[in-house]
Design a protein around this motif. Sequence first.
Motif, PDB file in Angstrom:
ATOM      1  N   SER A  24       0.857  -1.182   0.000  1.00 25.51           N
ATOM      2  CA  SER A  24       0.000   0.000   0.000  1.00 25.51           C
ATOM      3  C   SER A  24       0.892   1.230   0.000  1.00 25.51           C
ATOM      4  CB  SER A  24      -0.952   0.017   1.205  1.00 25.51           C
ATOM      5  OG  SER A  24      -0.228   0.051   2.422  1.00 25.51           O
ATOM      6  N   LEU A  25       0.280   2.389  -0.222  1.00 29.46           N
ATOM      7  CA  LEU A  25       1.035   3.640  -0.330  1.00 29.46           C
ATOM      8  C   LEU A  25       0.287   4.757   0.376  1.00 29.46           C
ATOM      9  CD1 LEU A  25       3.188   5.565  -1.623  1.00 29.46           C
ATOM     10  CD2 LEU A  25       1.627   5.748  -3.582  1.00 29.46           C
ATOM     11  N   VAL A  26       0.946   5.392   1.338  1.00 28.75           N
ATOM     12  CA  VAL A  26       0.419   6.604   1.960  1.00 28.75           C
ATOM     13  C   VAL A  26       0.827   7.803   1.103  1.00 28.75           C
ATOM     14  CG1 VAL A  26       0.568   8.150   3.950  1.00 28.75           C
ATOM     15  CG2 VAL A  26       0.400   5.675   4.294  1.00 28.75           C
ATOM     16  N   LEU A  27      -0.141   8.644   0.772  1.00 28.76           N
ATOM     17  CA  LEU A  27       0.107   9.906   0.081  1.00 28.76           C
ATOM     18  C   LEU A  27      -0.277  11.042   1.019  1.00 28.76           C
ATOM     19  CD1 LEU A  27      -1.311   9.077  -3.467  1.00 28.76           C
ATOM     20  CD2 LEU A  27       1.087   9.523  -2.899  1.00 28.76           C
ATOM     21  N   GLU A  28       0.704  11.825   1.433  1.00 28.29           N
ATOM     22  CA  GLU A  28       0.453  12.868   2.429  1.00 28.29           C
ATOM     23  C   GLU A  28       0.595  14.257   1.829  1.00 28.29           C
ATOM     24  OE1 GLU A  28       1.825  14.400   6.877  1.00 28.29           O
ATOM     25  OE2 GLU A  28       2.639  12.531   6.072  1.00 28.29           O
ATOM     26  N   HIS A  29      -0.429  15.068   2.039  1.00 28.79           N
ATOM     27  CA  HIS A  29      -0.423  16.505   1.731  1.00 28.79           C
ATOM     28  C   HIS A  29       0.042  16.784   0.302  1.00 28.79           C
ATOM     29  CE1 HIS A  29      -1.329  20.390   3.079  1.00 28.79           C
ATOM     30  NE2 HIS A  29      -0.157  20.786   3.542  1.00 28.79           N
ATOM     31  N   VAL A  30      -0.619  16.132  -0.644  1.00 29.82           N
ATOM     32  CA  VAL A  30      -0.373  16.365  -2.069  1.00 29.82           C
ATOM     33  C   VAL A  30      -1.678  16.838  -2.702  1.00 29.82           C
ATOM     34  CG1 VAL A  30       1.446  14.621  -2.159  1.00 29.82           C
ATOM     35  CG2 VAL A  30      -0.906  13.990  -2.772  1.00 29.82           C
ATOM     36  N   PRO A  31      -1.619  17.483  -3.870  1.00 32.36           N
ATOM     37  CA  PRO A  31      -2.852  17.905  -4.530  1.00 32.36           C
ATOM     38  C   PRO A  31      -3.784  16.712  -4.777  1.00 32.36           C
ATOM     39  CG  PRO A  31      -0.967  18.969  -5.550  1.00 32.36           C
ATOM     40  CD  PRO A  31      -0.414  17.950  -4.595  1.00 32.36           C
ATOM     41  N   ALA A  32      -5.065  16.941  -4.614  1.00 31.75           N
ATOM     42  CA  ALA A  32      -6.037  15.855  -4.746  1.00 31.75           C
ATOM     43  C   ALA A  32      -6.027  15.256  -6.138  1.00 31.75           C
ATOM     44  CB  ALA A  32      -7.435  16.368  -4.392  1.00 31.75           C
ATOM     45  N   ASN A  33      -5.796  16.085  -7.161  1.00 27.77           N
ATOM     46  CA  ASN A  33      -5.793  15.533  -8.518  1.00 27.77           C
ATOM     47  C   ASN A  33      -4.560  14.683  -8.777  1.00 27.77           C
ATOM     48  OD1 ASN A  33      -4.569  18.083  -8.258  1.00 27.77           O
ATOM     49  ND2 ASN A  33      -4.715  18.524 -10.444  1.00 27.77           N
ATOM     50  N   LEU A  34      -3.437  15.003  -8.126  1.00 31.50           N
ATOM     51  CA  LEU A  34      -2.264  14.133  -8.227  1.00 31.50           C
ATOM     52  C   LEU A  34      -2.544  12.805  -7.537  1.00 31.50           C
ATOM     53  CD1 LEU A  34       0.680  13.394  -8.795  1.00 31.50           C
ATOM     54  CD2 LEU A  34       1.327  14.716  -6.755  1.00 31.50           C
ATOM     55  N   ALA A  35      -3.136  12.851  -6.337  1.00 30.57           N
ATOM     56  CA  ALA A  35      -3.455  11.617  -5.614  1.00 30.57           C
ATOM     57  C   ALA A  35      -4.416  10.746  -6.420  1.00 30.57           C
ATOM     58  CB  ALA A  35      -4.052  11.948  -4.249  1.00 30.57           C
ATOM     59  N   ALA A  36      -5.374  11.373  -7.084  1.00 29.40           N
ATOM     60  CA  ALA A  36      -6.329  10.618  -7.904  1.00 29.40           C
ATOM     61  C   ALA A  36      -5.627   9.938  -9.072  1.00 29.40           C
ATOM     62  CB  ALA A  36      -7.425  11.547  -8.417  1.00 29.40           C
ATOM     63  N   ALA A  37      -4.684  10.651  -9.699  1.00 26.23           N
ATOM     64  CA  ALA A  37      -3.955  10.070 -10.834  1.00 26.23           C
ATOM     65  C   ALA A  37      -3.085   8.908 -10.389  1.00 26.23           C
ATOM     66  CB  ALA A  37      -3.099  11.148 -11.503  1.00 26.23           C
ATOM     67  N   VAL A  38      -2.386   9.065  -9.253  1.00 24.84           N
ATOM     68  CA  VAL A  38      -1.544   7.981  -8.738  1.00 24.84           C
ATOM     69  C   VAL A  38      -2.410   6.776  -8.379  1.00 24.84           C
ATOM     70  CG1 VAL A  38      -0.014   7.295  -6.849  1.00 24.84           C
ATOM     71  CG2 VAL A  38       0.295   9.520  -7.956  1.00 24.84           C
ATOM     72  N   THR A  39      -3.549   7.026  -7.763  1.00 26.17           N
ATOM     73  CA  THR A  39      -4.466   5.942  -7.393  1.00 26.17           C
ATOM     74  C   THR A  39      -4.907   5.169  -8.630  1.00 26.17           C
ATOM     75  OG1 THR A  39      -5.235   7.182  -5.458  1.00 26.17           O
ATOM     76  CG2 THR A  39      -6.656   5.407  -6.270  1.00 26.17           C
ATOM     77  N   ASP A  40      -5.207   5.881  -9.699  1.00 26.68           N
ATOM     78  CA  ASP A  40      -5.614   5.220 -10.945  1.00 26.68           C
ATOM     79  C   ASP A  40      -4.479   4.393 -11.550  1.00 26.68           C
ATOM     80  OD1 ASP A  40      -8.175   6.216 -10.842  1.00 26.68           O
ATOM     81  OD2 ASP A  40      -7.776   7.907 -12.165  1.00 26.68           O
ATOM     82  N   ASP A  41      -3.253   4.855 -11.347  1.00 22.19           N
ATOM     83  CA  ASP A  41      -2.102   4.181 -11.956  1.00 22.19           C
ATOM     84  C   ASP A  41      -1.689   2.906 -11.220  1.00 22.19           C
ATOM     85  OD1 ASP A  41      -1.902   6.036 -13.967  1.00 22.19           O
ATOM     86  OD2 ASP A  41      -0.332   7.221 -12.994  1.00 22.19           O
ATOM     87  N   LEU A  42      -2.015   2.817  -9.931  1.00 23.47           N
ATOM     88  CA  LEU A  42      -1.524   1.715  -9.113  1.00 23.47           C
ATOM     89  C   LEU A  42      -2.584   0.640  -8.933  1.00 23.47           C
ATOM     90  CD1 LEU A  42       0.353   3.588  -6.218  1.00 23.47           C
ATOM     91  CD2 LEU A  42       1.263   2.822  -8.422  1.00 23.47           C
ATOM     92  N   GLU A  43      -2.109  -0.573  -8.674  1.00 25.96           N
ATOM     93  CA  GLU A  43      -3.002  -1.661  -8.307  1.00 25.96           C
ATOM     94  C   GLU A  43      -3.073  -1.851  -6.804  1.00 25.96           C
ATOM     95  OE1 GLU A  43      -2.087  -5.233 -10.396  1.00 25.96           O
ATOM     96  OE2 GLU A  43      -2.297  -4.328 -12.388  1.00 25.96           O
ATOM     97  N   ILE A  44      -2.091  -1.322  -6.069  1.00 27.65           N
ATOM     98  CA  ILE A  44      -2.144  -1.371  -4.610  1.00 27.65           C
ATOM     99  C   ILE A  44      -2.947  -0.180  -4.110  1.00 27.65           C
ATOM    100  CG2 ILE A  44       0.037  -2.623  -4.394  1.00 27.65           C
ATOM    101  CD1 ILE A  44       1.390   0.042  -3.667  1.00 27.65           C
ATOM    102  N   PRO A  45      -3.529  -0.270  -2.915  1.00 26.03           N
ATOM    103  CA  PRO A  45      -4.343   0.835  -2.416  1.00 26.03           C
ATOM    104  C   PRO A  45      -3.507   2.033  -1.989  1.00 26.03           C
ATOM    105  CG  PRO A  45      -4.245  -0.922  -0.789  1.00 26.03           C
ATOM    106  CD  PRO A  45      -3.583  -1.444  -2.031  1.00 26.03           C
ATOM    107  N   THR A  46      -4.027   3.219  -2.261  1.00 23.59           N
ATOM    108  CA  THR A  46      -3.444   4.455  -1.757  1.00 23.59           C
ATOM    109  C   THR A  46      -4.211   4.887  -0.516  1.00 23.59           C
ATOM    110  OG1 THR A  46      -4.869   5.772  -3.200  1.00 23.59           O
ATOM    111  CG2 THR A  46      -2.658   5.209  -4.029  1.00 23.59           C
ATOM    112  N   ILE A  47      -3.468   5.358   0.473  1.00 17.97           N
ATOM    113  CA  ILE A  47      -4.058   5.823   1.737  1.00 17.97           C
ATOM    114  C   ILE A  47      -3.729   7.302   1.853  1.00 17.97           C
ATOM    115  CG2 ILE A  47      -4.287   5.384   4.200  1.00 17.97           C
ATOM    116  CD1 ILE A  47      -4.756   2.909   2.445  1.00 17.97           C
TER     117      ILE A  47
END
Length: 268
Positions: free
Chosen positions: A174-197
């Motif tokens: 899994s991957l924690v994403l802290e204090h990044v733009p929401a649209n960047l987090a959404a793009a990373v989430t779409d790119d990965l198969e593991i969950p983003t937190i």
Amino acid sequence: MRAKDIRAKAGVEPVTMLTAYDAPTAEVVDEAGVDMILVGDSVGNTQLGYDSTLPVTLDETASHTAAVARATENALVVADMPFLSYGASLETGVENCGRMLKEAGADAVKLECGPHTVELTDRLTDLGVPVQAHLGLTPQHENETGLFRQGTDGEAAREIADLAAAHEEAGAFSLVLEHVPANLAAAVTDDLEIPTIGIGAGPDCDGQVLVVDEVLGRSTGTAPFSKSWGDVRGEMERAVAGYKDDVESGDFPAAEHSHYEERLDDVY
């Protein structure tokens, strides 16, 4: 709960994660059905009186992790590896991370990541140590980057996305994403198969994590991306003030709080 169970939640159901640093809090979080408990290096700020996470030691992390693990039956317990407990050498990083599972009872470790943690993640997962990666704002780098939103320009955003993919390939569950733009987090989430937190990363991550003191209302304030669902600090203040007033007025201890032994009357 195991790392594979968390991995399987990606895109299927929301993942919940909270910090805890002691057995009573961990018990409450676990009984509520939260998926993961993070023994965060935020213990330095919230519990140990430090001004940052940097002074937290490996022994302190192990002690708090063990307390949480002893009180947890279902949630996945993640030990947040403290500053300089990894990164200097592969061997030392493996040994210190392994200690969290062997001695402290953690189910996984979390690493604040960069290019230097890809090889370590690969090695740890090969050895059976589940790794949660952490990108974006990484407080252990505060002397270099400051405690500000990360990934706000194209180059920085691409670096985060590339490192996210590299750590997934290395075996992070899994991957924690802290204090990044929401649209960047959404793009990373779409790119990965593991969950983003996400923490301060918007609503499109697969899950969310917050510091439990802020959730409970035990701290003096909350981060702008956080929220309080309680007022524990207010209840503590009222209880302590009530105790002080009752002792000073003589109302405590009352008769029901005291025991008298009649057989001692003749002694004095």
